[in-house]
Structures are given as structure tokens and as C-alpha cells.
Write a protein that holds these residues in place. Sequence first.
Motif, PDB file in Angstrom:
ATOM      1  N   ASP A  90      16.722  -8.983  11.633  1.00 41.21           N
ATOM      2  CA  ASP A  90      17.002 -10.339  11.136  1.00 41.21           C
ATOM      3  C   ASP A  90      17.889 -10.290   9.893  1.00 41.21           C
ATOM      4  N   ARG A  91      17.645  -9.283   9.052  1.00 43.33           N
ATOM      5  CA  ARG A  91      18.436  -9.155   7.813  1.00 43.33           C
ATOM      6  C   ARG A  91      19.914  -8.933   8.143  1.00 43.33           C
ATOM      7  N   ALA A  92      20.202  -7.960   9.027  1.00 48.42           N
ATOM      8  CA  ALA A  92      21.604  -7.676   9.370  1.00 48.42           C
ATOM      9  C   ALA A  92      22.213  -8.841  10.148  1.00 48.42           C
ATOM     10  N   ALA A  93      21.421  -9.425  11.065  1.00 53.09           N
ATOM     11  CA  ALA A  93      21.945 -10.501  11.917  1.00 53.09           C
ATOM     12  C   ALA A  93      22.373 -11.715  11.095  1.00 53.09           C
ATOM     13  N   ALA A  94      21.821 -11.847   9.899  1.00 53.57           N
ATOM     14  CA  ALA A  94      22.188 -12.981   9.040  1.00 53.57           C
ATOM     15  C   ALA A  94      23.646 -12.888   8.587  1.00 53.57           C
ATOM     16  N   GLY A  95      24.285 -11.740   8.858  1.00 48.84           N
ATOM     17  CA  GLY A  95      25.719 -11.615   8.564  1.00 48.84           C
ATOM     18  C   GLY A  95      26.576 -12.562   9.390  1.00 48.84           C
TER      19      GLY A  95
END
Length: 395
Positions: A267-272
Motif C-alpha cells: 500500500d505504501r509503494a502503491a500510493a506513488g
Amino acid sequence: MDNYEIMRRGQEYVMNTYGRFPIAPVKGRGSYVWDLDGKKYLDFLGGIAVCVLGHCHPELQEALKAQAANLWHISNLYWIKPQVELAEKLVKLSGLGKAFFCNSGAEANEAAIKLVRKYYYRQDQAEKHQIIVFKDSFHGRTLATVTATGQPKYQEGFAPLPKGFAYADFNDLASVEKLITGKTAAIMVEPVQGEGGIHPADQEFLKALRRLCDEKDLLLVFDEVQCGMGRTGTFFAYQNYGIKPDIVTLAKGLGGGFPIGAMLASDRAAAGFAPGDHASTFGGNPLATAVGNRVVELITAPAFVEHTGEMAIYLRAQLNKIQDIRIIDIRGMGLMLGVEFDREVKGLVEACMDQGLLLIGAGPKVVRFVPPLNIDQAEIDQAMAIFRRALQEWK
Ligand SMILES: Cc1ncc(COP(=O)(O)O)c(C=O)c1O
């Protein structure tokens, strides 16, 4: 019409980008295909690790037909039911957060490269854009993925190549550490290098990459286009290593022969990515994802996983029994095995094909074994008998 006729017309009309073998398979069932001359072959290459359930699996045919009767295509401007269902399955299996769908491995890796860049850009760290990749890797044929591919032969003649890639030595942590600067954003690696010659990453090496990424605030990207989808005995190859990437890419086996690719991210990376940042007209298409759902259901069934594991051990044991002084190594994981010879293997691959066994090299001196995951013992025995005969013929 026969093999020769279709080859002659192919040479006239199809662009000359492949060194093709002179046969045209037109029918497939399970682990076998038949060519236009009616000759039968045992297929131990399966579209290069694509046909995880063999050819024309009845349940995949059913899934495709059922979806074809309802809806072939709808834009990603709407919610696509089988796409959402496949995303949920892959997210739960991976322990990551979100899925993006596309149509091939190169596109999945292209998406990963773009996500890495956008992720740091959104954090006002646009200078962090460099990705450390590895020599002998293979990530695809688009301009960015061919640049990420650490094999100059694939890049020749395509300059200027995109910037932002640095090349380390596979399984050599010091070579990675040396390349890290304030511009480094990510490390991208195949847990088992495929095209580069079937080289599994060392346990300690992948774990150390995870630690390094945590310490230095880098994203860890695994390219599982070839080694994912149950190929190494676990759904994702990284599950053999007890670690998790921030981003993982899939394609090949995900559709069991129907074109589809995917990028999964925490979720953290996908928020890019925000709406408008990345897209694909056909990505996550209803037909592709309907088949993908069925593939995932079938290959994650406990009895299936157990069978694949047993066949992997059996195939490796049979390969280990072969006495041939030209063999210098047998390696790999699960049903992704490579036999390295002291010379180029093109002639051996051709000798196998003549005798009714389809195989392919992985680099010039390695013969690759990536059969369907539902292969059985009798089929392995048959493949080994042909392989032994071909070895005798091969001078
Ligand atoms: C590890 C890996 N990544 C990416 C790709 C590219 O996939 P595609 O040919 O679907 O673009 C391949 C293809 O062989 C691959 O093996």
C-alpha cells in the motif's frame, strides 16, 4: 497445408524478429502439441514458462467461454468484476496491498519502474530515480526494460537508452552497496534469473537486499514474470526466501497462455500512483482476468502444489542420473531447472525436437526445463528418454 508452407509464408509476411524452429504447432492438449504435419511433441517449454496448466486445460477453456459469452472488453473507466476478484486473490497471496494489470511481463516491469520514480517524486525526492539492476538479468524489450536488462546484446543498436539504471553483479552484495548513492531509488531483481541461465539468488543475498532497502529507504522490486506462479514450488519465488518485496511483477503463467501481466505493490509503494499516472487499455481485461482467476484457483489448491513439488524433485533426480561429461551443472528451483553444458546447446535442442521433445536454451550453454506444473511422472520419464537419446546423437 504443412509446416514448410506456413514457414515459407511466415518468412514472407511476418517480421523477422525471431530465430524460429521450422515447425508450426497447431493443436495442444495437456503436455503435448501437434504440428501441421501431424507430428506430436512433448512440450517441456510450455511457451517459455507460460502454460502452467498445459495446453487447453478444460477448466480454463470453461472460464474463457463463460466470460466470452458475457463481456469481452470494458474500459478501466469502470470496475471490472473479474479484475477486482483477481486483484484480491493476488494481494492476499502476496501479502502486498494493490494490483495493477497490464498485458505482458515487459509492461509489468515498465509499470514498476514508473511507480518507483513516481513514488519518490511524490515525496519531493525526484533526484531519487536510479534503479540498481543486475548483470545477466532479463526484464523485457521495451526501451526502459531492455535498459534494465543487464545483457548488452539486447540493447545494441537502440541508443539512446533511458537513463537511471546501474548494473551490479548477481549474488554479490558488495557490488550492490558500491553503487548506492543519494540518487538510488530501488533495487530490481529476478529471484531466479531465467533468460540469464537459470540462476537462483542465494538465500543470504536476497535477505541482505531486503535489509539494505530498509536501511537506505529504497524500494525492493522482484521480477517474477518467469519464476512466479508456482514455478519454484511456492506461488511467489520470494516465499522460498522468507522475505517480501515492495513491488513484484507477474505475467507468463498468470493467464496460463492468455496474455496478461500484473504489478503488485505494498500500500505504501502503491500510493506513488494516483488516477492518470499510469494506464493500459487492455490491462485487466475481463477475458484475461477471468482466466487468471481460474489459473490462480487451480495452481494454489494444496493437492496441486504438493504434486508440483513431487514432480520437481522427480525431474531433478532424473536429470542428476544422467552421465555426460559435457554437463557442468544442474541447477534451479522447483520446475524451473537448467542443465549447463560446456558448449552451445542449439544442436541438442534441435535433436530433442526431432525426437519429439520441445525444450529451449537459457543463454547459449544452458538447456531449460520449464514444463507445465501439472506434468506427471510418465511424461517426465518420456522426456528423459528422449533427452538421453538426443544427448547420444548430439556431437
Ligand atoms: C524475468 C522476465 N521478465 C520479463 C520478461 C518479459 O516478458 P514479456 O515477454 O511478457 O514482455 C521475461 C520474458 O522472458 C522474463 O523472463
